[in-house]
Write a protein that holds these residues in place. Sequence first.
Motif, PDB file in Angstrom:
ATOM      1  N   VAL A   1      63.851 -36.007   1.152  1.00  0.00           N
ATOM      2  CA  VAL A   1      63.131 -34.944   1.744  1.00  0.00           C
ATOM      3  C   VAL A   1      61.746 -34.962   1.806  1.00  0.00           C
ATOM      4  CG1 VAL A   1      62.739 -32.483   1.322  1.00  0.00           C
ATOM      5  CG2 VAL A   1      65.005 -33.396   0.654  1.00  0.00           C
ATOM      6  N   GLN A   2      61.226 -34.538   3.178  1.00  0.00           N
ATOM      7  CA  GLN A   2      59.801 -34.724   3.159  1.00  0.00           C
ATOM      8  C   GLN A   2      59.219 -33.507   3.844  1.00  0.00           C
ATOM      9  OE1 GLN A   2      58.930 -38.352   5.654  1.00  0.00           O
ATOM     10  NE2 GLN A   2      58.462 -39.169   3.791  1.00  0.00           N
ATOM     11  N   LEU A   3      58.065 -32.932   3.271  1.00  0.00           N
ATOM     12  CA  LEU A   3      57.291 -31.985   3.886  1.00  0.00           C
ATOM     13  C   LEU A   3      56.063 -32.261   4.270  1.00  0.00           C
ATOM     14  CD1 LEU A   3      58.431 -29.295   0.992  1.00  0.00           C
ATOM     15  CD2 LEU A   3      59.256 -29.599   3.404  1.00  0.00           C
ATOM     16  N   GLN A   4      55.768 -32.517   5.589  1.00  0.00           N
ATOM     17  CA  GLN A   4      54.317 -33.089   6.161  1.00  0.00           C
ATOM     18  C   GLN A   4      53.582 -32.063   6.437  1.00  0.00           C
ATOM     19  OE1 GLN A   4      53.721 -36.354   5.939  1.00  0.00           O
ATOM     20  NE2 GLN A   4      51.624 -35.939   6.758  1.00  0.00           N
ATOM     21  N   ALA A   5      52.381 -31.531   5.604  1.00  0.00           N
ATOM     22  CA  ALA A   5      51.435 -30.652   6.049  1.00  0.00           C
ATOM     23  C   ALA A   5      50.470 -31.066   7.009  1.00  0.00           C
ATOM     24  CB  ALA A   5      51.260 -29.993   4.759  1.00  0.00           C
ATOM     25  N   SER A   6      49.933 -30.220   7.844  1.00  0.00           N
ATOM     26  CA  SER A   6      48.626 -30.635   8.720  1.00  0.00           C
ATOM     27  C   SER A   6      47.947 -29.442   9.152  1.00  0.00           C
ATOM     28  CB  SER A   6      49.142 -31.387   9.928  1.00  0.00           C
ATOM     29  OG  SER A   6      50.132 -30.536  10.534  1.00  0.00           O
ATOM     30  N   GLY A   7      46.935 -29.441   9.507  1.00  0.00           N
ATOM     31  CA  GLY A   7      46.023 -28.435  10.145  1.00  0.00           C
ATOM     32  C   GLY A   7      44.893 -27.940   9.288  1.00  0.00           C
ATOM     33  N   GLY A   8      44.717 -28.363   8.226  1.00  0.00           N
ATOM     34  CA  GLY A   8      43.488 -28.083   7.368  1.00  0.00           C
ATOM     35  C   GLY A   8      42.345 -28.648   8.002  1.00  0.00           C
ATOM     36  N   GLY A   9      41.330 -28.421   7.605  1.00  0.00           N
ATOM     37  CA  GLY A   9      39.873 -28.690   8.134  1.00  0.00           C
ATOM     38  C   GLY A   9      38.766 -28.057   7.406  1.00  0.00           C
ATOM     39  N   LEU A  10      37.564 -28.083   7.993  1.00  0.00           N
ATOM     40  CA  LEU A  10      36.320 -27.287   7.656  1.00  0.00           C
ATOM     41  C   LEU A  10      35.821 -26.193   8.724  1.00  0.00           C
ATOM     42  CD1 LEU A  10      33.828 -26.923   5.832  1.00  0.00           C
ATOM     43  CD2 LEU A  10      32.667 -28.821   7.117  1.00  0.00           C
ATOM     44  N   VAL A  11      35.904 -25.097   8.195  1.00  0.00           N
ATOM     45  CA  VAL A  11      35.612 -23.876   9.156  1.00  0.00           C
ATOM     46  C   VAL A  11      34.518 -23.024   8.459  1.00  0.00           C
ATOM     47  CG1 VAL A  11      37.560 -24.052  10.307  1.00  0.00           C
ATOM     48  CG2 VAL A  11      37.447 -22.567   8.341  1.00  0.00           C
ATOM     49  N   GLN A  12      33.862 -22.142   9.175  1.00  0.00           N
ATOM     50  CA  GLN A  12      32.811 -21.170   8.897  1.00  0.00           C
ATOM     51  C   GLN A  12      33.602 -19.924   8.694  1.00  0.00           C
ATOM     52  OE1 GLN A  12      29.757 -20.872  11.742  1.00  0.00           O
ATOM     53  NE2 GLN A  12      28.673 -22.602  10.698  1.00  0.00           N
ATOM     54  N   ALA A  13      33.155 -19.256   7.620  1.00  0.00           N
ATOM     55  CA  ALA A  13      33.785 -17.684   7.250  1.00  0.00           C
ATOM     56  C   ALA A  13      33.909 -17.094   8.484  1.00  0.00           C
ATOM     57  CB  ALA A  13      32.947 -16.901   6.457  1.00  0.00           C
ATOM     58  N   GLY A  14      34.968 -16.307   8.548  1.00  0.00           N
ATOM     59  CA  GLY A  14      35.567 -15.580   9.672  1.00  0.00           C
ATOM     60  C   GLY A  14      36.156 -16.236  10.712  1.00  0.00           C
ATOM     61  N   GLU A  15      36.395 -17.518  10.720  1.00  0.00           N
ATOM     62  CA  GLU A  15      37.193 -18.260  11.877  1.00  0.00           C
ATOM     63  C   GLU A  15      38.441 -18.291  11.167  1.00  0.00           C
ATOM     64  OE1 GLU A  15      33.663 -21.060  13.600  1.00  0.00           O
ATOM     65  OE2 GLU A  15      35.008 -22.201  12.118  1.00  0.00           O
ATOM     66  N   SER A  16      39.190 -19.048  12.063  1.00  0.00           N
ATOM     67  CA  SER A  16      40.793 -19.219  11.706  1.00  0.00           C
ATOM     68  C   SER A  16      41.268 -20.765  11.900  1.00  0.00           C
ATOM     69  CB  SER A  16      41.499 -18.453  13.032  1.00  0.00           C
ATOM     70  OG  SER A  16      41.417 -17.371  13.008  1.00  0.00           O
ATOM     71  N   LEU A  17      42.159 -20.816  11.067  1.00  0.00           N
ATOM     72  CA  LEU A  17      43.140 -22.203  11.037  1.00  0.00           C
ATOM     73  C   LEU A  17      44.579 -21.807  11.175  1.00  0.00           C
ATOM     74  CD1 LEU A  17      41.469 -24.381   8.283  1.00  0.00           C
ATOM     75  CD2 LEU A  17      41.492 -24.868  10.805  1.00  0.00           C
ATOM     76  N   ARG A  18      45.351 -22.842  11.756  1.00  0.00           N
ATOM     77  CA  ARG A  18      46.800 -22.646  11.426  1.00  0.00           C
ATOM     78  C   ARG A  18      47.260 -23.918  10.857  1.00  0.00           C
ATOM     79  NH1 ARG A  18      51.710 -22.109  16.117  1.00  0.00           N
ATOM     80  NH2 ARG A  18      51.014 -24.419  16.516  1.00  0.00           N
ATOM     81  N   LEU A  19      48.047 -23.917   9.910  1.00  0.00           N
ATOM     82  CA  LEU A  19      48.719 -24.879   9.172  1.00  0.00           C
ATOM     83  C   LEU A  19      50.009 -25.047   9.345  1.00  0.00           C
ATOM     84  CD1 LEU A  19      47.450 -24.295   5.427  1.00  0.00           C
ATOM     85  CD2 LEU A  19      46.262 -25.605   7.278  1.00  0.00           C
ATOM     86  N   SER A  20      50.643 -26.492   9.600  1.00  0.00           N
ATOM     87  CA  SER A  20      51.831 -26.775   9.972  1.00  0.00           C
ATOM     88  C   SER A  20      52.585 -27.440   8.831  1.00  0.00           C
ATOM     89  CB  SER A  20      51.677 -27.559  11.276  1.00  0.00           C
ATOM     90  OG  SER A  20      51.429 -26.585  12.229  1.00  0.00           O
ATOM     91  N   CYS A  21      53.695 -27.144   8.653  1.00  0.00           N
ATOM     92  CA  CYS A  21      54.605 -28.034   7.725  1.00  0.00           C
ATOM     93  C   CYS A  21      55.903 -28.635   8.407  1.00  0.00           C
ATOM     94  CB  CYS A  21      54.825 -27.388   6.271  1.00  0.00           C
ATOM     95  SG  CYS A  21      55.767 -28.515   5.207  1.00  0.00           S
TER      96      CYS A  21
END
Length: 114
Positions: A1-21
């Motif tokens: 079994v493998q769970l591969q997470a991605s989508g992190g990063g550096l953002v400023q307050a108020g911004e958005s990110l989408r993580l995927s697994c």
Amino acid sequence: VQLQASGGGLVQAGESLRLSCKASGLAFSLNVMRWYRQAPGKEREMVASAGATPTTRYADSVKGRFTISRDDAEKIVYLQMNTLKPEDTGIYYCYAWSLGGEFWGQGTQVTVSS
């Protein structure tokens, strides 16, 4: 079994990110999928959960800002994070639970600057 997470990063307050697994090696549609996070010096906490039935749960601190969703056909779970705050900073982990056991992904770093 493998769970591969991605989508992190550096953002400023108020911004958005989408993580995927992306999951492999398990009967994805039968699993409870969750996102956890661990901030520096703090214990790991559950952020969002999506069950095999269409039910979701969220930590109080992210309600109204984060949305967990899953694509059972592609075996991917997402975490849409809006209006990010500096206190959302941490390593985000993907987690899967089923009758066959529980599994963790490797984590992806999210850093929110003020």
